[in-house]
Design a protein around this motif. Structure first.
Motif, PDB file in Angstrom:
ATOM      1  N   ARG A   1      12.385   5.936   4.647  1.00 28.90           N
ATOM      2  CA  ARG A   1      11.960   7.204   5.275  1.00 28.90           C
ATOM      3  C   ARG A   1      12.639   8.428   4.669  1.00 28.90           C
ATOM      4  O   ARG A   1      12.013   9.442   4.418  1.00 28.90           O
ATOM      5  N   TYR A   2      13.932   8.327   4.443  1.00 26.73           N
ATOM      6  CA  TYR A   2      14.653   9.512   3.948  1.00 26.73           C
ATOM      7  C   TYR A   2      14.299   9.870   2.506  1.00 26.73           C
ATOM      8  O   TYR A   2      14.673  10.912   2.002  1.00 26.73           O
TER       9      TYR A   2
ATOM     10  N   ASP B   1       0.852  -1.181   0.000  1.00 24.56           N
ATOM     11  CA  ASP B   1       0.000   0.000   0.000  1.00 24.56           C
ATOM     12  C   ASP B   1       0.896   1.242   0.000  1.00 24.56           C
ATOM     13  O   ASP B   1       1.151   1.833   1.043  1.00 24.56           O
ATOM     14  N   LEU B   2       1.389   1.575  -1.170  1.00 28.24           N
ATOM     15  CA  LEU B   2       2.387   2.643  -1.306  1.00 28.24           C
ATOM     16  C   LEU B   2       1.874   4.004  -0.829  1.00 28.24           C
ATOM     17  O   LEU B   2       0.768   4.416  -1.162  1.00 28.24           O
ATOM     18  N   LYS B   3       2.726   4.671  -0.005  1.00 31.35           N
ATOM     19  CA  LYS B   3       2.458   6.073   0.349  1.00 31.35           C
ATOM     20  C   LYS B   3       3.719   6.859   0.003  1.00 31.35           C
ATOM     21  O   LYS B   3       4.827   6.419   0.305  1.00 31.35           O
ATOM     22  N   VAL B   4       3.515   8.011  -0.625  1.00 33.73           N
ATOM     23  CA  VAL B   4       4.680   8.828  -0.979  1.00 33.73           C
ATOM     24  C   VAL B   4       4.519  10.201  -0.333  1.00 33.73           C
ATOM     25  O   VAL B   4       3.443  10.784  -0.378  1.00 33.73           O
ATOM     26  N   THR B   5       5.588  10.681   0.297  1.00 36.31           N
ATOM     27  CA  THR B   5       5.563  12.045   0.848  1.00 36.31           C
ATOM     28  C   THR B   5       6.809  12.754   0.331  1.00 36.31           C
ATOM     29  O   THR B   5       7.671  12.143  -0.292  1.00 36.31           O
ATOM     30  N   LYS B   6       6.913  14.050   0.648  1.00 35.06           N
ATOM     31  CA  LYS B   6       8.157  14.760   0.320  1.00 35.06           C
ATOM     32  C   LYS B   6       9.260  14.187   1.195  1.00 35.06           C
ATOM     33  O   LYS B   6       9.025  13.946   2.386  1.00 35.06           O
ATOM     34  N   PRO B   7      10.478  13.982   0.665  1.00 38.89           N
ATOM     35  CA  PRO B   7      11.561  13.518   1.535  1.00 38.89           C
ATOM     36  C   PRO B   7      11.759  14.507   2.696  1.00 38.89           C
ATOM     37  O   PRO B   7      11.554  15.705   2.514  1.00 38.89           O
ATOM     38  N   PRO B   8      12.129  14.026   3.898  1.00 41.14           N
ATOM     39  CA  PRO B   8      12.333  14.937   5.031  1.00 41.14           C
ATOM     40  C   PRO B   8      13.533  15.842   4.765  1.00 41.14           C
ATOM     41  O   PRO B   8      14.320  15.608   3.841  1.00 41.14           O
TER      42      PRO B   8
END
Ligand SMILES: Nc1nc2c(c(=O)[nH]1)N[C@H]1C(S)=C(S)[C@@H](COP(=O)(O)OP(=O)(O)OC[C@H]3O[C@@H](n4cnc5c(=O)[nH]c(N)nc54)[C@H](O)[C@@H]3O)O[C@H]1N2
Ligand SMILES: Nc1nc2c(c(=O)[nH]1)N[C@H]1C(S)=C(S)[C@@H](COP(=O)(O)OP(=O)(O)OC[C@H]3O[C@@H](n4cnc5c(=O)[nH]c(N)nc54)[C@H](O)[C@@H]3O)O[C@H]1N2
Ligand SMILES: [Mo]
Length: 764
Positions: free
Chosen positions: A672-673, A17-24
């Protein structure tokens, strides 16, 4: 119904269940603490977690089974030499769950093959020896003696010792590794492929040729004192997190850091030291001064651009090169300059994909400083021209006299925690004659001087049925090697496959006609033998040998040490024809160290020196400007530019590690990164490239690689738009190892080119 070896070897093509966010924006700090503590508390007993956290990488404690980054000589933090991924490595090894006969009775090999690598790894620690008879569907328990005899019978039944392959992964200690290669050589072959062949082999080749030693030249103290550190093709925030502490110290002393990488890996752009509470609150240190978004495999072009500009300046102004160093210590300068002049600066810069503004910033730092360290890892070693990559960076160091002096030199950052030590003590399919002569003198048998199989040759040998027994001391061969489908057939062709392992992995499921799993103690566990709990030793990335001693009780009474496994097999195979008393070594490992001292250079007073709290340095010629090359000097080299000529629809793909894995061991499903969560079947693509192909975010695609007329396919990947140079893309290893051609490898080093795979991406 039986699965084919190919089907069992490939990672299941199932989406999560892929979730993509902006890298921290920041690395380590609270996020890392949270992630590590979560993993430790979920998978370990609390009492073990406590014992471990105070002993990891402490003097007299045990060496982290994660990466090979060195420990500081003096100022080790009382919190433990903490690192998120080190703690995850321990949590993985010291799991509460154990798996034995019951588990294997319930789960057939085919059923286990349906699990993801993450699920396979989380099943638990292997607790007793298991045997898969020919034609059976399930592994069955077997006694240690029967297992040793089975290996012995197979090995003794071969037409030639060269029909057996003895692989090593890099966690094996010096003691176990030395005995293992000794056994293999006395048995009669040099077929000793190891994970190094897929890792830093190209560094070893290039550095031996140019500087006379296949290892790096710097110490931690040099890193603190460097004026400029270039980190090339390496992601230390994930793979060597404790390196960030050293880089932070370097910055504090005024050093500058240049990161050369197709990806702006946040892990080392900005860093919050977890041992500095104030920094945790105030947001950390900006580590990288200049980020260079080089195109994949654009490094020779980029270094050539620097070299060309330096030469131009030197010819205009002088005082740019260290002429005294060049004169006294190097060979090949004139040929190098002549060759360099044939290249065009603009063309080199264009091929590197780097802007002139960024180039100028790097150039200023190189021009105006003379204490330069270059660090690198797989981003340079896993290409067809990997050896050239490293030779070219050595050229730069030589021009600046940046070798063999404080704050300067080479720093190939090694992978597995003892991969360097294993090579030092003889895990080498192409060991030098001087070493083999010493073995002969000491033990009275003549080791073969013929070179054995490296990893790629071993696969070819098994595929052609010229090799019939595969033995792995650690590692996960089928998932680590290139060309998964071809390699699966190679293993399936064997009469017997044997794995000495701590954890269940895919290699236990892609078997020869018969198979054995021999479970062993991990680094963190106490190794009880007749003379008491044994100490062992390892060598880190900077050539320091130190002791390691387990602190936890073994997770099962049936486990024995790697040393004991090797001694047992040697004894059962060689019997009376051996000149060595194999069983004596396992009672007292100091006897093994006495032997190493006699056979391997640099180990004088090994047993005594190992008691020194910080261990001891092995000799290193490059560090003191004694270059043991053919010319007796440091050698300049001439290197070509790679010639890619991509077809219109082709991309160059690199296979890299996510933040939640150690090679083929999947700790968790997040990166995460990079802001990628709960999925590994992804491809990071340049947004322009996506547009040209009409691809949307999270579109499902098929990847195809065509090489020398052979087409390889990997199905079901989701596209993620990412900041990566045009025509470049990235996927995770091992999911895309099916695409890495067996015949695409570093010239002379044979390191699979798993960072430069030509692929096309199609909608499905
Ligand atoms: N937590 C953790 N630690 C590990 C490991 C692990 O899997 N997990 N593995 C261990 C092992 S065995 C090893 S060898 C090391 C691996 O350590 P790394 O070499 O850092 O690992 P990779 O993920 O392969 O990363 C390669 C980096 O090179 C960059 N790169 C790829 N191609 C190129 C190129 O052509 N040019 C340049 N300049 N950069 C490029 C990628 O963007 C990526 O940042 O880490 C060791 N430590
Ligand atoms: N496509 C692609 N392929 C790659 C790479 C890449 O970047 N891209 N990287 C390559 C590199 S750099 C490397 S080093 C190789 C890694 O190749 P390997 O070293 O073969 O693989 P690992 O995943 O490190 O091995 C993990 C297994 O080792 C066993 N193990 C762990 N600890 C111990 C121990 O203390 N003793 C014993 N006996 N067994 C233990 C466990 O059973 C575990 O399942 O993969 C290579 N393959
Ligand atoms: Mo590695």
């Amino acid at each position: 119904m039986s699965n084919t070896p190919q089907k069992k070897a490939a990672t299941p093509e199932v989406f999560l269940d892929l979730k993509v966010t902006k890298p921290p924006k920041n690395s380590v700090g609270f996020g890392a603490l949270k992630s590590a503590v979560g993993m430790v508390s979920k998978y370990m007993k609390p009492i073990d977690a406590l014992k471990i956290s105070t002993k990891i990488n402490q003097k007299g404690g045990f060496d982290c089974p994660g990466c090979a980054w060195p420990d500081p000589d003096d100022d080790r933090s009382i919190l433990g030499e903490y690192c998120e991924n080190g703690m995850k490595a321990i949590a993985e090894e010291a799991q509460k769950n154990i798996i034995g006969a019951d588990f294997f009775a319930k789960n057939s090999v085919d059923e286990l093959a349906e699990l993801s690598d993450f699920e396979i790894g989380k099943s638990g620690r292997l607790a007793e020896p298991m045997f898969l008879p020919e034609g059976a569907t399930h592994y069955q328990p077997i006694s240690w003696d029967d297992a040793f005899n089975k290996v012995g019978v197979h090995l003794n039944g071969l037409n030639s010792p060269d029909e057996a392959v003895f692989y090593t992964s890099g966690r094996t200690t010096n003691e176990a590794a030395f005995l293992y290669q000794l056994f293999v050589r006395e048995y009669g072959t040099a077929n000793l492929p190891d994970c190094s062949n897929m890792c830093h082999e190209a560094s070893g080749k290039a550095l031996s040729e140019t500087l006379g030693i296949g290892k790096g030249s710097v110490t931690l103290d040099d890193l603190y004192k460097a004026e400029v550190v270039m980190v090339v093709g390496q992601n230390p925030g994930t793979n060597h997190p404790r390196m960030l502490v050293a880089l932070e110290k370097c910055k504090k002393n005024g050093g500058k850091i240049i990161a050369i990488n197709p990806l702006e890996e946040v892990g080392f752009m900005k860093f919050t030291n977890p041992q500095n509470p104030l920094k945790m609150l105030t947001g950390g240190t900006e580590l990288t001064d200049v980020f260079v978004p080089v195109t994949i495999n654009g490094d020779v072009a980029f270094f050539k651009a620097i070299l060309l500009r330096l030469l131009e300046k030197e010819e205009q102004e002088g005082h740019v090169f260290d002429k005294q160093f060049i004169e006294e210590h190097t060979s090949g300068y004139d040929a190098f300059v002549k060759d360099l002049k044939a290249f065009n600066f603009d063309e080199c810069l264009r091929l590197s994909g780097v802007s002139i503004e960024t180039f100028d910033k790097v150039f200023d730092l190189i021009l105006n400083n003379n204490k330069i360290i270059i660090c690198w890892a797989m981003g340079l070693t896993q290409h067809e021209n990997a050896v050239d990559n490293i030779r070219e960076l050595v050229n730069l160091l030589l021009l600046k006299g940046s070798i063999g002096k404080e704050g300067a030199g080479t720093c190939p950052v090694r992978g597995h925690s003892n991969v360097q030590g294993d090579r030092t003590v003889g895990i080498w399919e192409a060991a030098p004659k001087a070493f083999l002569d010493k073995i002969e003198n000491k033990y009275g048998f003549k080791p073969t001087t013929k070179h054995g199989y490296s990893v790629i040759e071993a696969i070819e040998g098994m595929y052609k049925k010229e090799a019939k027994v595969f033995f792995g001391l650690g590692g996960n061969f089928i998932s680590a090697v290139p060309d998964t489908n071809y390699s699966a057939q190679a293993l399936a062709n064997c009469n017997l496959t044997v794995h000495v392992s701590t954890k269940l992995n895919r290699s236990h499921l892609v078997t020869g006609k018969e198979a054995l799993i021999l479970p062993c103690l991990g680094r963190s566990e106490k190794d009880y033998q007749k003379t008491g709990v044994q100490v062992q030793s390892v060598e880190n990335s900077m050539g320091i040998v130190s002791s390691t001693k387990g602190v936890l009780e073994p997770c099962s009474d049936s486990l024995i040490s790697e040393v004991a496994v090797v001694c047992g097999i040697a004894n059962a195979t060689l019997k009376d024809r051996s000149k060595i008393n194999w069983l004596a070594y396992k009672d007292d490992y100091s006897l093994v160290r006495d032997d190493i001292e006699e056979v391997v250079d640099g180990f004088n007073d090994y047993n005594t020196k190992l008691k020194q709290p910080s261990g001891f340095y092995l000799p290193n010629g490059a560090r003191i400007r004694e270059f043991k090359t053919k010319t007796g000097k440091a050698n300049f080299t001439t290197n070509k530019l790679p010639d890619w000529k991509l077809k219109d629809d082709e991309l160059i793909m690199m296979t890299i590690r996510s933040h939640d894995q150690f090679n083929t061991t999947i700790y968790g499903l997040d990166d995460r990164y990079r802001g990628i969560f709960n999925e590994r079947r992804i491809i990071m693509m340049n947004r322009e490239d996506m547009k040209e192909r009409g691809l949307e975010e999270q579109q499902v695609v098929r990847l195809k690689s065509e090489y020398n007329g052979v087409v390889r396919e990997a199905h079901k990947f989701k596209v993620i738009g990412y900041d990566i140079p045009k025509n470049c893309c990235a996927t995770y290893f091992p999911e895309t190892n099916v695409l890495v051609p067996l015949d695409s490898y570093a010239h002379t080093a044979k390191t699979p080119a798993s960072k430069s795979i030509r692929i096309t991406v199609d909608k499905v």
